[in-house]
Design a protein around this motif. Structure first.
Motif, PDB file in Angstrom:
ATOM      1  N   ASP A   1      13.756 -21.609   8.640  1.00  0.00           N
ATOM      2  CA  ASP A   1      14.401 -20.350   8.269  1.00  0.00           C
ATOM      3  C   ASP A   1      13.303 -19.279   8.241  1.00  0.00           C
ATOM      4  OD1 ASP A   1      15.897 -18.274   7.219  1.00  0.00           O
ATOM      5  OD2 ASP A   1      16.011 -19.132   5.203  1.00  0.00           O
ATOM      6  N   VAL A   2      13.386 -18.294   9.132  1.00  0.00           N
ATOM      7  CA  VAL A   2      12.315 -17.300   9.242  1.00  0.00           C
ATOM      8  C   VAL A   2      12.381 -16.214   8.168  1.00  0.00           C
ATOM      9  CG1 VAL A   2      11.925 -17.641  11.701  1.00  0.00           C
ATOM     10  CG2 VAL A   2      13.530 -15.884  10.946  1.00  0.00           C
ATOM     11  N   LEU A   3      13.489 -16.124   7.437  1.00  0.00           N
ATOM     12  CA  LEU A   3      13.627 -15.047   6.455  1.00  0.00           C
ATOM     13  C   LEU A   3      12.469 -15.000   5.455  1.00  0.00           C
ATOM     14  CD1 LEU A   3      15.225 -12.638   5.411  1.00  0.00           C
ATOM     15  CD2 LEU A   3      16.546 -14.240   3.998  1.00  0.00           C
ATOM     16  N   PRO A   4      12.082 -16.118   4.820  1.00  0.00           N
ATOM     17  CA  PRO A   4      10.953 -16.029   3.882  1.00  0.00           C
ATOM     18  C   PRO A   4       9.661 -15.573   4.560  1.00  0.00           C
ATOM     19  CG  PRO A   4      12.103 -18.124   3.620  1.00  0.00           C
ATOM     20  CD  PRO A   4      12.685 -17.454   4.823  1.00  0.00           C
ATOM     21  N   TYR A   5       9.424 -16.038   5.775  1.00  0.00           N
ATOM     22  CA  TYR A   5       8.223 -15.630   6.506  1.00  0.00           C
ATOM     23  C   TYR A   5       8.264 -14.136   6.819  1.00  0.00           C
ATOM     24  CZ  TYR A   5       7.279 -20.599   7.106  1.00  0.00           C
ATOM     25  OH  TYR A   5       7.031 -21.918   6.874  1.00  0.00           O
ATOM     26  N   ASP A   6       9.420 -13.661   7.278  1.00  0.00           N
ATOM     27  CA  ASP A   6       9.573 -12.240   7.577  1.00  0.00           C
ATOM     28  C   ASP A   6       9.384 -11.383   6.332  1.00  0.00           C
ATOM     29  OD1 ASP A   6      10.056 -12.650  10.283  1.00  0.00           O
ATOM     30  OD2 ASP A   6      12.242 -12.608  10.051  1.00  0.00           O
ATOM     31  N   LEU A   7       9.976 -11.822   5.225  1.00  0.00           N
ATOM     32  CA  LEU A   7       9.850 -11.045   3.987  1.00  0.00           C
ATOM     33  C   LEU A   7       8.397 -10.952   3.533  1.00  0.00           C
ATOM     34  CD1 LEU A   7      12.973 -12.280   1.983  1.00  0.00           C
ATOM     35  CD2 LEU A   7      12.632 -10.040   3.059  1.00  0.00           C
ATOM     36  N   VAL A   8       7.678 -12.053   3.577  1.00  0.00           N
ATOM     37  CA  VAL A   8       6.273 -12.039   3.151  1.00  0.00           C
ATOM     38  C   VAL A   8       5.435 -11.191   4.100  1.00  0.00           C
ATOM     39  CG1 VAL A   8       4.208 -13.469   2.873  1.00  0.00           C
ATOM     40  CG2 VAL A   8       6.372 -14.219   1.882  1.00  0.00           C
ATOM     41  N   TRP A   9       5.613 -11.396   5.409  1.00  0.00           N
ATOM     42  CA  TRP A   9       4.820 -10.670   6.402  1.00  0.00           C
ATOM     43  C   TRP A   9       5.060  -9.161   6.303  1.00  0.00           C
ATOM     44  CZ3 TRP A   9       0.789 -11.841   9.287  1.00  0.00           C
ATOM     45  CH2 TRP A   9       0.436 -11.010  10.349  1.00  0.00           C
ATOM     46  N   ASN A  10       6.327  -8.761   6.260  1.00  0.00           N
ATOM     47  CA  ASN A  10       6.644  -7.332   6.229  1.00  0.00           C
ATOM     48  C   ASN A  10       6.335  -6.701   4.873  1.00  0.00           C
ATOM     49  OD1 ASN A  10       7.493  -7.239   8.930  1.00  0.00           O
ATOM     50  ND2 ASN A  10       9.509  -7.985   8.368  1.00  0.00           N
ATOM     51  N   SER A  11       6.533  -7.436   3.791  1.00  0.00           N
ATOM     52  CA  SER A  11       6.181  -6.908   2.464  1.00  0.00           C
ATOM     53  C   SER A  11       4.676  -6.714   2.333  1.00  0.00           C
ATOM     54  CB  SER A  11       6.680  -7.848   1.362  1.00  0.00           C
ATOM     55  OG  SER A  11       8.077  -7.916   1.370  1.00  0.00           O
ATOM     56  N   ALA A  12       3.914  -7.663   2.852  1.00  0.00           N
ATOM     57  CA  ALA A  12       2.452  -7.516   2.820  1.00  0.00           C
ATOM     58  C   ALA A  12       2.019  -6.310   3.649  1.00  0.00           C
ATOM     59  CB  ALA A  12       1.775  -8.790   3.319  1.00  0.00           C
ATOM     60  N   GLY A  13       2.644  -6.113   4.805  1.00  0.00           N
ATOM     61  CA  GLY A  13       2.334  -4.943   5.624  1.00  0.00           C
ATOM     62  C   GLY A  13       2.671  -3.645   4.911  1.00  0.00           C
ATOM     63  N   ALA A  14       3.832  -3.608   4.256  1.00  0.00           N
ATOM     64  CA  ALA A  14       4.232  -2.410   3.509  1.00  0.00           C
ATOM     65  C   ALA A  14       3.280  -2.149   2.347  1.00  0.00           C
ATOM     66  CB  ALA A  14       5.666  -2.564   3.004  1.00  0.00           C
ATOM     67  N   LEU A  15       2.852  -3.224   1.667  1.00  0.00           N
ATOM     68  CA  LEU A  15       1.895  -3.063   0.563  1.00  0.00           C
ATOM     69  C   LEU A  15       0.568  -2.498   1.068  1.00  0.00           C
ATOM     70  CD1 LEU A  15       1.209  -3.476  -2.430  1.00  0.00           C
ATOM     71  CD2 LEU A  15       0.495  -5.806  -1.837  1.00  0.00           C
ATOM     72  N   LEU A  16       0.080  -3.011   2.198  1.00  0.00           N
ATOM     73  CA  LEU A  16      -1.151  -2.469   2.785  1.00  0.00           C
ATOM     74  C   LEU A  16      -0.989  -0.981   3.102  1.00  0.00           C
ATOM     75  CD1 LEU A  16      -2.090  -5.384   5.198  1.00  0.00           C
ATOM     76  CD2 LEU A  16      -3.459  -4.598   3.248  1.00  0.00           C
ATOM     77  N   LEU A  17       0.168  -0.608   3.644  1.00  0.00           N
ATOM     78  CA  LEU A  17       0.420   0.808   3.954  1.00  0.00           C
ATOM     79  C   LEU A  17       0.418   1.674   2.699  1.00  0.00           C
ATOM     80  CD1 LEU A  17       3.216   0.862   6.689  1.00  0.00           C
ATOM     81  CD2 LEU A  17       0.917   1.775   6.869  1.00  0.00           C
ATOM     82  N   VAL A  18       1.085   1.212   1.653  1.00  0.00           N
ATOM     83  CA  VAL A  18       1.167   1.999   0.420  1.00  0.00           C
ATOM     84  C   VAL A  18      -0.216   2.162  -0.212  1.00  0.00           C
ATOM     85  CG1 VAL A  18       2.054   1.987  -1.954  1.00  0.00           C
ATOM     86  CG2 VAL A  18       3.590   1.495  -0.044  1.00  0.00           C
ATOM     87  N   VAL A  19      -0.947   1.058  -0.333  1.00  0.00           N
ATOM     88  CA  VAL A  19      -2.290   1.135  -0.925  1.00  0.00           C
ATOM     89  C   VAL A  19      -3.188   2.025  -0.071  1.00  0.00           C
ATOM     90  CG1 VAL A  19      -4.341  -0.195  -1.551  1.00  0.00           C
ATOM     91  CG2 VAL A  19      -2.083  -1.065  -2.134  1.00  0.00           C
ATOM     92  N   GLY A  20      -3.112   1.873   1.255  1.00  0.00           N
ATOM     93  CA  GLY A  20      -3.914   2.720   2.143  1.00  0.00           C
ATOM     94  C   GLY A  20      -3.563   4.188   2.008  1.00  0.00           C
ATOM     95  N   ALA A  21      -2.270   4.484   1.885  1.00  0.00           N
ATOM     96  CA  ALA A  21      -1.838   5.873   1.725  1.00  0.00           C
ATOM     97  C   ALA A  21      -2.330   6.460   0.408  1.00  0.00           C
ATOM     98  CB  ALA A  21      -0.314   5.966   1.817  1.00  0.00           C
ATOM     99  N   VAL A  22      -2.277   5.683  -0.661  1.00  0.00           N
ATOM    100  CA  VAL A  22      -2.753   6.167  -1.966  1.00  0.00           C
ATOM    101  C   VAL A  22      -4.251   6.455  -1.897  1.00  0.00           C
ATOM    102  CG1 VAL A  22      -3.163   5.470  -4.371  1.00  0.00           C
ATOM    103  CG2 VAL A  22      -0.915   5.098  -3.325  1.00  0.00           C
ATOM    104  N   ILE A  23      -5.009   5.532  -1.351  1.00  0.00           N
ATOM    105  CA  ILE A  23      -6.461   5.724  -1.255  1.00  0.00           C
ATOM    106  C   ILE A  23      -6.789   6.930  -0.380  1.00  0.00           C
ATOM    107  CG2 ILE A  23      -8.597   4.717  -0.346  1.00  0.00           C
ATOM    108  CD1 ILE A  23      -7.484   1.967  -1.240  1.00  0.00           C
ATOM    109  N   THR A  24      -6.100   7.068   0.744  1.00  0.00           N
ATOM    110  CA  THR A  24      -6.356   8.186   1.653  1.00  0.00           C
ATOM    111  C   THR A  24      -5.987   9.516   1.006  1.00  0.00           C
ATOM    112  OG1 THR A  24      -5.948   6.724   3.526  1.00  0.00           O
ATOM    113  CG2 THR A  24      -5.903   9.076   3.975  1.00  0.00           C
ATOM    114  N   ARG A  25      -4.874   9.539   0.299  1.00  0.00           N
ATOM    115  CA  ARG A  25      -4.453  10.781  -0.379  1.00  0.00           C
ATOM    116  C   ARG A  25      -5.458  11.187  -1.454  1.00  0.00           C
ATOM    117  NH1 ARG A  25       0.963  13.203  -0.894  1.00  0.00           N
ATOM    118  NH2 ARG A  25       1.344  11.648   0.702  1.00  0.00           N
ATOM    119  N   ARG A  26      -5.915  10.213  -2.231  1.00  0.00           N
ATOM    120  CA  ARG A  26      -6.934  10.510  -3.257  1.00  0.00           C
ATOM    121  C   ARG A  26      -8.222  11.008  -2.619  1.00  0.00           C
ATOM    122  NH1 ARG A  26      -6.191   5.383  -7.370  1.00  0.00           N
ATOM    123  NH2 ARG A  26      -4.232   6.110  -8.276  1.00  0.00           N
TER     124      ARG A  26
END
Length: 149
Positions: free
Chosen positions: A111-136
């Motif tokens: 079942d790929v759903l758990p893999y997709d959720l982890v992969w995409n959530s980790a990518g979104a987290l990297l984006l959010v943290v990167g955006a916060v650091i860049t904005r600061r």
């Protein structure tokens, strides 16, 4: 400031591509970049991905080194950019390559759903943290203590 984030963003995307290729394509053998054909085509697609990732990594480091040499590197913006690049690669891979183009899935026979959720959530987290650091970094860089802008 922006060029520091962009140069490091190229590096971040290349590093994430390398992590994906090394871990999921080579060590675990879960998929190739293009799995909708023969194993030979899959290996060729991995080789092309690897070549593109290496070119991006080398180009990003040359750009980064040039910024540093000229004294234009903003380290905090570069860290944010690296995380933005890594997250952008990961989300693009997870959403566009996996779901839109169906070039490959993270793993087959499960079942790929758990893999997709982890992969995409980790990518979104990297984006959010990167955006916060860049904005600061942008706010600090524009402050009166840092007149360059």
């Amino acid at each position: 400031m922006r060029t520091s984030a962009l140069a490091a963003g190229v590096i971040g995307a290349a590093v994430m591509a390398a992590v994906d290729e090394i871990v999921f394509h080579q060590l675990l053998g879960w998929h190739h970049f293009y799995d909708r054909s023969t194993p030979t085509a899959g290996l060729l697609s991995d080789g092309l991905l690897h070549a593109a990732e290496l070119l991006a990594l080398v180009g990003g480091f040359f750009w980064f080194a040039d910024l540093r040499r000229r004294g234009d590197l903003v380290p905090s913006a570069a860290w944010g950019g690296a995380l933005l690049g890594a997250g952008a690669f990961q989300l693009f891979d997870g959403l566009v390559n996996h779901k839109v183009f169906r070039l490959h899935q993270v793993r087959y026979g499960v079942d790929v759903l758990p893999y997709d959720l982890v992969w995409n959530s980790a990518g979104a987290l990297l984006l959010v943290v990167g955006a916060v650091i860049t904005r600061r970094a942008a706010r600090r860089h524009r402050s009166p203590a840092h007149p360059r802008g």
